[in-house]
Design a protein around this motif. Sequence first.
Motif, mmCIF file in Angstrom:
data_model
loop_
_atom_site.group_PDB
_atom_site.id
_atom_site.type_symbol
_atom_site.label_atom_id
_atom_site.label_comp_id
_atom_site.label_asym_id
_atom_site.label_seq_id
_atom_site.Cartn_x
_atom_site.Cartn_y
_atom_site.Cartn_z
ATOM 1 N N GLY A 36 20.409 46.874 42.350
ATOM 2 C CA GLY A 36 21.633 47.177 41.605
ATOM 3 C C GLY A 36 22.072 48.613 41.823
ATOM 4 N N GLY A 37 23.250 48.937 41.377
ATOM 5 C CA GLY A 37 23.793 50.281 41.540
ATOM 6 C C GLY A 37 23.025 51.330 40.753
ATOM 7 N N THR A 38 22.400 50.916 39.636
ATOM 8 C CA THR A 38 21.654 51.892 38.829
ATOM 9 C C THR A 38 20.137 51.715 38.882
ATOM 10 O OG1 THR A 38 21.956 50.509 36.879
ATOM 11 C CG2 THR A 38 23.547 52.270 37.180
ATOM 12 N N GLU A 83 22.976 57.930 45.108
ATOM 13 C CA GLU A 83 23.574 59.141 45.702
ATOM 14 C C GLU A 83 22.672 59.776 46.757
ATOM 15 O OE1 GLU A 83 22.591 58.622 42.649
ATOM 16 O OE2 GLU A 83 21.266 60.232 41.998
ATOM 17 N N GLU A 84 21.397 59.368 46.784
ATOM 18 C CA GLU A 84 20.487 59.960 47.791
ATOM 19 C C GLU A 84 20.653 59.325 49.177
ATOM 20 O OE1 GLU A 84 16.485 59.910 46.285
ATOM 21 O OE2 GLU A 84 16.949 61.330 44.668
ATOM 22 N N LEU A 116 26.491 51.056 46.003
ATOM 23 C CA LEU A 116 25.293 51.333 46.786
ATOM 24 C C LEU A 116 25.712 52.042 48.077
ATOM 25 C CD1 LEU A 116 23.418 47.939 46.325
ATOM 26 C CD2 LEU A 116 22.577 50.175 45.580
ATOM 27 N N PRO A 117 24.806 52.820 48.669
ATOM 28 C CA PRO A 117 25.221 53.626 49.823
ATOM 29 C C PRO A 117 25.316 52.842 51.139
ATOM 30 C CG PRO A 117 22.918 54.044 49.301
ATOM 31 C CD PRO A 117 23.420 53.057 48.275
ATOM 32 N N PHE A 118 24.891 51.562 51.135
ATOM 33 C CA PHE A 118 24.780 50.817 52.399
ATOM 34 C C PHE A 118 26.128 50.443 53.005
ATOM 35 C CE2 PHE A 118 20.952 49.623 49.860
ATOM 36 C CZ PHE A 118 20.051 50.373 50.588
#
Lengths: 315, 315
Positions: A11-13, A37-38, A89-91
């Motif tokens: 999940g996003g969090t 964010e990483e 998500l960063p993907f």
Amino acid sequence: MKDYVVGVDLGGTKISCAISDLKGRVIAQSTIPTLAEEGENAVLDRIIKSIDTVITEAKVKTNEVKAIGIGSPGPLDSKKGIIITTPNLPFKDFDLVKPIVDYFSIPVYLDNDANVAAIGEFMFGAGKGTENMIYITVSTGVGGGAILNGKIFRGSTCNALEVGHTTVFPGGPRCGCGNIGCLEAVSSGTAIGRRANEAVNSKVETSLRNYEKVTSYEVFKEAEKGDAVSQKILDEALTYLGIGVANIIASFDPEKVIIGGGVSKGGDIVFKKVQEVVNERCFKVMSDNCKIEPAGLGTEAGVIGALALAIMESE
Amino acid sequence: MKDYVVGVDLGGTKISCAISDLKGRVIAQSTIPTLAEEGENAVLDRIIKSIDTVITEAKVKTNEVKAIGIGSPGPLDSKKGIIITTPNLPFKDFDLVKPIVDYFSIPVYLDNDANVAAIGEFMFGAGKGTENMIYITVSTGVGGGAILNGKIFRGSTCNALEVGHTTVFPGGPRCGCGNIGCLEAVSSGTAIGRRANEAVNSKVETSLRNYEKVTSYEVFKEAEKGDAVSQKILDEALTYLGIGVANIIASFDPEKVIIGGGVSKGGDIVFKKVQEVVNERCFKVMSDNCKIEPAGLGTEAGVIGALALAIMESE
């Protein structure tokens, strides 16, 4: 013996991870923040770490794990194991499956949230014992997944059951997707909230104006208390939801339609209206045969669904 | 070796029967009148006689026939082999399969017209080479069949793909089925004809008034010649057909939607409009992936589909 599976709910969090036996009985579980964010590789490392943690905690050997299932927001390509993009998500066009396979030497299956929820309900929730079952989630958006002949049906581009973007009101409001009159544009929690705010900003008399901020939650609350405007908004949204469900029944002829997501928490008012519209609009043989029920899995649905994905795909 | 199959296309006026090898190459064929007025058992005898005739004519031994496929108007229960009822045939809750199995000692498979046409197109027509394919027939009524993962998908009560009775226009006209705004009520040949007659009986200026009797055929003809009213009627009907097709694509995510039946004979005007609406309403990844094409099989589609049913089911 390969008697265990691992499920990951991405999940996003947070990243929720669990290990279970092949009947879905959870032995160990872990939840860590996603820290999106990483970036891609940091989140990938955290997923791998989570999986490692639950395998170790369960005192299971890695080669006793039959498969890993991962549920993620989409759009994604489950055949290729690639997350195409996802808002929180960063993907981006990221091959999530290969590095995890390389690390553990265990088959890894990736699927989107709605399909994973469908598989979870089918194996361990309200869909147990069915052969053909449709899961619909009505929340911020509207999505779905189909179990046909006991297997998840993904379609040709892994986008089957985009039920939120079927047209139920050709002259209706524009949807976020660009189309006009999508189910999502008239029946989602977002749509209900928007209609409520239109009412608040008009001259109509409504108790919704007593709130500082109005979402679908307040509409359900005030409708129950008797606010006519709230009742009208819900009636409209749920009528269209009923049409969407009726169309799905006419198309797939399932034994069960399971509705999950925030709006389904509205309870009786939701299921009564949807059933009424379905009875009105479907062939009797099909509506009589098809039960419409709330989702059976609770807050753990994501990770249980991911375990179910691993079990189903490795069978 | 069981190298042959027999296909029977059961219609209200004629029984068409053929025998072929397992690649669908027809060796012998027979067409006889149904004589539905003679009743259930007389028609059953004529079906058996037809099958006997083609087997004999092909100089094939009965034990070389692998399976018999029968396509019939519905509703029917293909799992039980029972015709429930059908307007132009005498059968009522009639077990059509058992007596034919008993007579020939060959497996017999029964399915409805639309499913049989879908299987025919999948094996020998416009759907060759696909995995997921939807067939829609737009004629007096609107029906459909789905091939999913290379197999016919029937649903739980053998009524999947009742696409004609999905709602595409909630405030629209009432359908013969009792529902309001079904695809069939706005896009079938019957619906187009009804709209044309409404126009003829109104004050509007239209060349449709030059005919003694107006059906969808005349509407297509006059639209091509430039009659604005005919063009408007078609545009509306085909827009809703486009919405119906778009909803099917959003639900099933197929590689191909094949449109057959009388209305599809309208050609370019039909396919251009449907494609336009689908492009407008579907996710690009799905509409780009899905070809919309006219049926590939001609007047023999029924019997070829029945042969394909026998081949698919006995594999």
